[in-house]
Enzyme design. Structure first.
Site, PDB file in Angstrom:
ATOM      1  N   ALA A 322       0.827  -1.268   0.048  1.00 47.00           N
ATOM      2  CA  ALA A 322       0.240   0.365  -0.204  1.00 47.00           C
ATOM      3  C   ALA A 322       1.076   1.383  -0.250  1.00 47.00           C
ATOM      4  O   ALA A 322       1.959   0.611  -1.018  1.00 47.00           O
ATOM      5  CB  ALA A 322      -1.203   0.367   1.020  1.00 47.00           C
ATOM      6  N   SER A 323       0.479   2.619   0.427  1.00 46.49           N
ATOM      7  CA  SER A 323       0.815   3.498   0.621  1.00 46.49           C
ATOM      8  C   SER A 323       2.561   3.315   1.340  1.00 46.49           C
ATOM      9  O   SER A 323       3.399   4.168   0.691  1.00 46.49           O
ATOM     10  CB  SER A 323       0.486   4.433   0.915  1.00 46.49           C
ATOM     11  N   THR A 324       2.899   2.318   2.089  1.00 48.40           N
ATOM     12  CA  THR A 324       4.297   2.812   2.209  1.00 48.40           C
ATOM     13  C   THR A 324       5.223   1.931   0.954  1.00 48.40           C
ATOM     14  O   THR A 324       6.336   2.540   0.893  1.00 48.40           O
ATOM     15  CB  THR A 324       4.828   1.636   2.962  1.00 48.40           C
TER      16      THR A 324
END
Lengths: 624, 368
Positions: A322-324
């Site tokens: 995801a956004s990581t």
């Protein structure tokens, strides 16, 4: 016949040589015959006596298995004595009467005793049968008191494994089990025989050769009742080595406590050398349950649990990053020159690409922002642009450069390498070409991307230390029982993240702002006196196709996974953490506080109480 | 020539009879050993062994038909084949118990190291028959025989099968001593050995030294070899004069004996049949060996004489080392008892060996 032969060596010569051979043969047979006479006739009586009850027996001496300690030398795993009730059928004659007396004297069930003895009948009558293992003190006292009524029945002391902190770090420490025929056949367990216990999982398994030690034994002479008369010869057992882990049990306990009832994992590492400080996976299991064989219903409960307690989620479970993953996208975009420090994109809340609209998590949009702001506010639209410009294959190259898509080689079994997709991979796997739209979702860590918490911990540690990717390390040192160091752990560099220091500094600036700026997505976890850098992530469990319902209508198992990766202190980090909480929904609200607690516990340990071994406080119960 | 009446007249019935007696004692003892083993792994071994005996008799009979002098011509070919098989074993052999010894030939497993013993004996007999003089061999003349022996020896050591390697060496040594080593050369070799041994010892690693010391003194390993020897001695000694009776050996029946079908089969026999039975077995072996030497004495040409000595030496060393070992007189080394221990390759080799001895005897009046 050739002439020269007769001249040089005639029949007489050969006959003389043969006489020599004859003397040798006769002497040898005379010696053999005399020895035979000596053994069978002169000493026969004595040997007959020795053979009568087969008096000379071999008893194995099990080596004490090595201990496992944490980095502060806190004892995590050691051995406790246990008592087995054992019978040698040949010495217990008549077996039936002995069993009856045993049952009468101790209250044990006669039927069960008979069954156990019957099952062992196929083997040699000299082989001890374990009637009851790990008996309690009352039974032990009852047997010892009737010792002389119970020929052939003895109590055998055996060391059993004790895991001092119960289910804490169970996945990491692992458990023991009886060696099976396949394992015996591999030849990887020299000196083991059937019935022995070996490490089956975790450190117990991977450090088996250190922990095991060497078996000893002794020749003993026993009387007709099976009681030992004297020890003839002894070979001492060599105790196993002690294994010192890099784990800090205090930190481990904090991480596990923070995860609470959620399924998820926490990995904390030292960014300067890759030493793993904590590796928590919940729900867990208690390795003590495996000692002496796990009960069937307990095993069924573990295997049947939908939250997979037997799985070490830190290395065996994979999740979309995801956004990581925007960290990787930012590094790749900068280094490949598709963006620079001044590049700005406008975020209106969604981006139209092809015939579809790709939304930003923030409906109202972020307006104009550069890469640092895009990281700190986790703007999806900015990274859609980066993804379109980069394409999947260039992005994948950097992801691999950050250690994703390959096992971290932490030294535990069953590690999942995760998955970093490329166009060629998709063609090979599904036979379908890569679609342009997939460049967008892959840049924000959705799509086919899969990573383990351990990989993310090593990645964020590398960002924290300026770009050096270490191999995670669990064993700090191996010491012999006398304290001599057998092996020291060594930091192993796996590679460097392939970006320039300037680009790295920009990304670090973005990650600092995630926590320390007013508009950062994790500003809620700020710590007094310690700057923390990190990145939130919210991994979609399934695609909701735009018609997003209200959160309270979504079933628990469909809620998003919450990610947070962080390092602290921001300037010269001493700890890096990756947290995943399954179905925890938002990285900022569910995962980030866990990371903060772990960081605080490590950098300000005085605020955290000592962990208590499970059996030290009997009325302890669950801590809150 | 095949129907020459002299062939039948000179047939050595004694050698055949001794072999058959030993074979019979072998099967009976093997039956007892197998019967005692509760594990299924060995069931039916005595039956398999009987099939091996029949095949062995076939090989033996077939070997009578060809004049043994043919072997002299073919020795280099047989020897080369044997070396090739030894190399093949190292490359593609079947491993069991930590060493590679077997070569799969269809459904059969062959142990080339067994055949190597006969091949070396043939090759040396051929060489010595040509070169023999009453003076004895000097060092320079011994280089070739050393090469003949050393190559298969090293290949067998690599497997590793130290017992068989040692036997190859002993067979070669026996033959060489028989054809005589010149006095000064003998003293020289002996002297060199006495000096070199401590030097070699100095350079050995600690674990290698330990292994050799344990080999020489089984008591140093009370849980392994030492325990086996004690149990073996108890088994033999407890047999006393008349034995405990067929299938009644307690050491044997209770699986206290290691390798009871192979290396320790003599202990099983001595326990059940006592001194009487064990002496009978020793006498049978002694007769076999004496008759083997008589074949050498009665042969009229050097190849036959030297070969007969080599083959007899082979049987002699097997018997002396095996029985010496189980009685605690010798180091513990895996050497089977000829005709009695279980094992197809070993049995075939021994049958072939007796076959060639009878062959030499049959053709003692035939010269080229």
């Amino acid at each position: 016949m050739p002439q020269h032969f007769l001249k040089t060596a005639d029949a007489d010569w050969y006959r003389r040589r043969l006489n020599g051979a004859l003397v040798l043969v006769l002497t040898a047979f005379l010696v053999l015959g005399l020895r035979l006479f000596h053994l069978q006739v002169v000493q026969g009586e004595e040997y007959r006596r020795l053979s009568e009850n087969n008096c000379i027996r071999l008893q194995g001496i099990d080596p004490p298995r090595g201990q496992i300690l944490d980095r502060q030398r806190l004892l995590l795993v050691d051995n406790r004595p246990s008592f087995n009730l054992v019978m040698v059928p040949r010495d217990a004659k008549p077996v039936e009467a002995t069993l009856e007396r045993l049952a009468a004297g101790t209250g044990l069930d006669l039927g069960e005793l008979r069954d156990t003895t019957e099952r062992a009948r196929a083997k040699s009558a000299y082989r001890p049968v374990v009637l009851r293992s790990d008996i309690d003190r009352d039974l032990l006292a009852a047997v010892e008191a009737r010792r002389y009524d119970l020929p052939g029945v003895t109590v055998e002391v055996k060391a059993l494994r004790r895991y001092a902190y119960g289910d804490s770090a169970g996945h990491l420490l692992g458990y023991m089990g009886e060696i099976n025929t396949d394992e015996l056949g591999t030849g990887r367990y020299p000196g083991c025989r059937s019935g022995d216990s070996i490490g089956k999982f975790g450190i117990e398994k991977t450090c088996e050769h250190f922990l095991r030690g060497e078996r000893g034994g002794r020749q003993v002479e026993v009387d007709a009742r099976g009681q030992m008369i004297r020890v003839l010869k002894t070979v001492d057992a060599v105790p196993g080595h002690n294994v010192l882990l890099t784990i800090d049990q205090r930190l481990q306990a904090v991480a596990e406590q923070c995860l609470g009832d959620h399924a998820g994992a926490v990995v904390a590492v030292d960014p300067d050398n890759g030493e793993v400080l904590a590796m928590a996976s919940r729900p867990g299991f208690d390795p003590n349950a495996f000692v002496g064989g796990i009960k069937r219903q307990d095993w069924q409960a573990l295997v049947g649990n939908p939250l997979r307690p037997m799985e070490n989620k830190a290395i065996q479970a994979t999740y979309p990053p995801a956004s990581t993953y925007k960290i990787v996208a930012a590094l790749a975009g900068l280094q490949e020159g598709v963006i620079n420090s001044r590049s700005e994109f406008f975020c209106p809340g969604a981006l139209r690409f092809g015939d579809r609209s790709y939304r930003c998590w923030r409906r109202g949009g972020h307006g104009n922002l550069n890469v640092v702001e895009a990281l700190s506010q986790s703007c999806d639209v900015f990274f859609y642009h980066v993804g379109i410009k980069l394409g999947v294959d260039r992005l994948a190259r950097y992801a691999r450069g950050c250690g994703l898509g390959a096992a971290t080689e932490v030294g535990l079994d069953h590690e999942d390498p995760g998955l970093i997709p490329t166009a060629a991979w998709k063609k090979g796997r599904f036979g379908v070409p890569w679609q342009g739209g997939e460049n967008l979702s892959v840049a924000i860590g959705q799509g086919y991307n899969l990573v383990t918490p351990m990989q993310m911990a090593m990645l964020i540690a590398a960002i924290g230390n300026g770009g050096t990717l270490y191999q995670p390390q669990l064993v700090r040192a191996v010491e012999a029982a006398d304290g001599r160091v057998v092996q020291n752990g060594q930091a192993t560099v796996k590679g460097r993240i392939p970006v320039s220091p300037g680009h790295m500094a920009l990304v670090r600036e973005g990650l600092w702002r995630v926590v320390q700026s007013e508009r950062g997505t994790a500003k809620g976890i700020r710590l007094a006196g310690i700057d923390v850098s990190g990145k939130t992530g919210t991994a979609q469990v399934f695609s909701r196709k735009g018609e997003r319902g209200r959160d309270d209508q979504v079933a628990d198992h469909l809620k998003d996974h919450a990610w947070f990766v962080a390092y602290a202190p921001s300037q010269a980090p001493r700890i890096a953490v990756a947290v995943i909480i399954e179905h925890g929904e938002h990285g900022s609200s569910a995962a980030a506080p866990v990371a903060r607690a772990v960081i605080q516990a490590y950098l300000a340990p005085e605020t955290i109480p000592e962990p208590a071994p499970v059996d030290a406080s009997e009325a302890g119960g669950d801590e809150e | 020539m095949m129907f020459d009446r002299r062939l039948a007249k000179n047939f050595h019935w004694g050698l055949l009879a001794a072999t058959l007696v030993l074979a019979a004692m072998g099967v009976v003892t093997l039956y007892s050993a197998v019967n005692a083993d509760p594990g299924a792994s060995s069931s039916g071994l005595h039956f398999k062994q009987m099939i091996w005996y029949l095949m062995g008799l076939g090989v033996m009979t077939a070997s009578f038909l060809v004049n043994y002098k043919t072997l002299e011509r073919w020795a280099p070919v047989l020897y080369s084949l044997c070396v090739i098989m030894l190399v093949a074993v190292l490359v593609a052999g079947r491993a069991a118990g930590g060493s590679r010894r077997w070569l799969a030939l269809g459904p059969l497993f062959l142990q080339p190291s067994e055949l190597a013993k006969i091949a070396v004996a043939l090759m040396l007999a051929r060489h010595y028959a040509k070169e023999v003089t009453t003076r004895g061999f000097v060092l320079r003349e011994l280089i070739w025989p050393m090469a003949i022996t050393g190559l298969p020896f090293l290949l067998i050591v690599r497997q590793p099968d130290l017992g068989t390697a040692m036997l190859v060496m002993l067979i070669a040594l026996s033959m060489t001593l028989f054809v005589k080593i010149e006095r000064r050369t003998a003293i020289g070799i002996f002297g060199f050995g006495a000096v070199a041994l401590p030097v070699v010892w100095h350079f050995l690693k600690e674990y290698q030294k330990q292994r050799i010391l344990t080999f020489l003194d089984p008591d140093r390993d009370p849980l392994g070899a030492g325990y086996h020897i004690i149990q073996s001695k108890i088994a033999i000694g407890s047999g006393m004069l008349s034995g405990k009776g067929f299938l009644k050996g307690t050491q044997n029946t209770l699986s206290f004996l290691p390798e009871q079908h192979t290396d320790f089969i003599f202990s099983v026999l001595a326990e059940e049949w006592g001194f009487a039975g064990a002496v009978l077995l020793l006498v049978a072996f002694l007769l076999l060996i004496l008759w083997g030497l008589s074949v050498a004495a009665e042969s009229r040409e050097p190849f036959g004489i030297i070969l007969a000595v080599g083959l007899t030496a082979m049987i002699f060393w097997h018997v002396a080392i095996n029985i010496g070992m189980v009685m605690g007189l010798m180091p513990v080394v895996g050497v089977p008892l000829p005709f009695v221990s279980y094992g197809g390759s070993s049995l075939m080799t021994n049958m072939l060996c007796v076959g060639i001895l009878i062959n030499i005897r049959m053709r003692r009046f035939m010269t080229e």
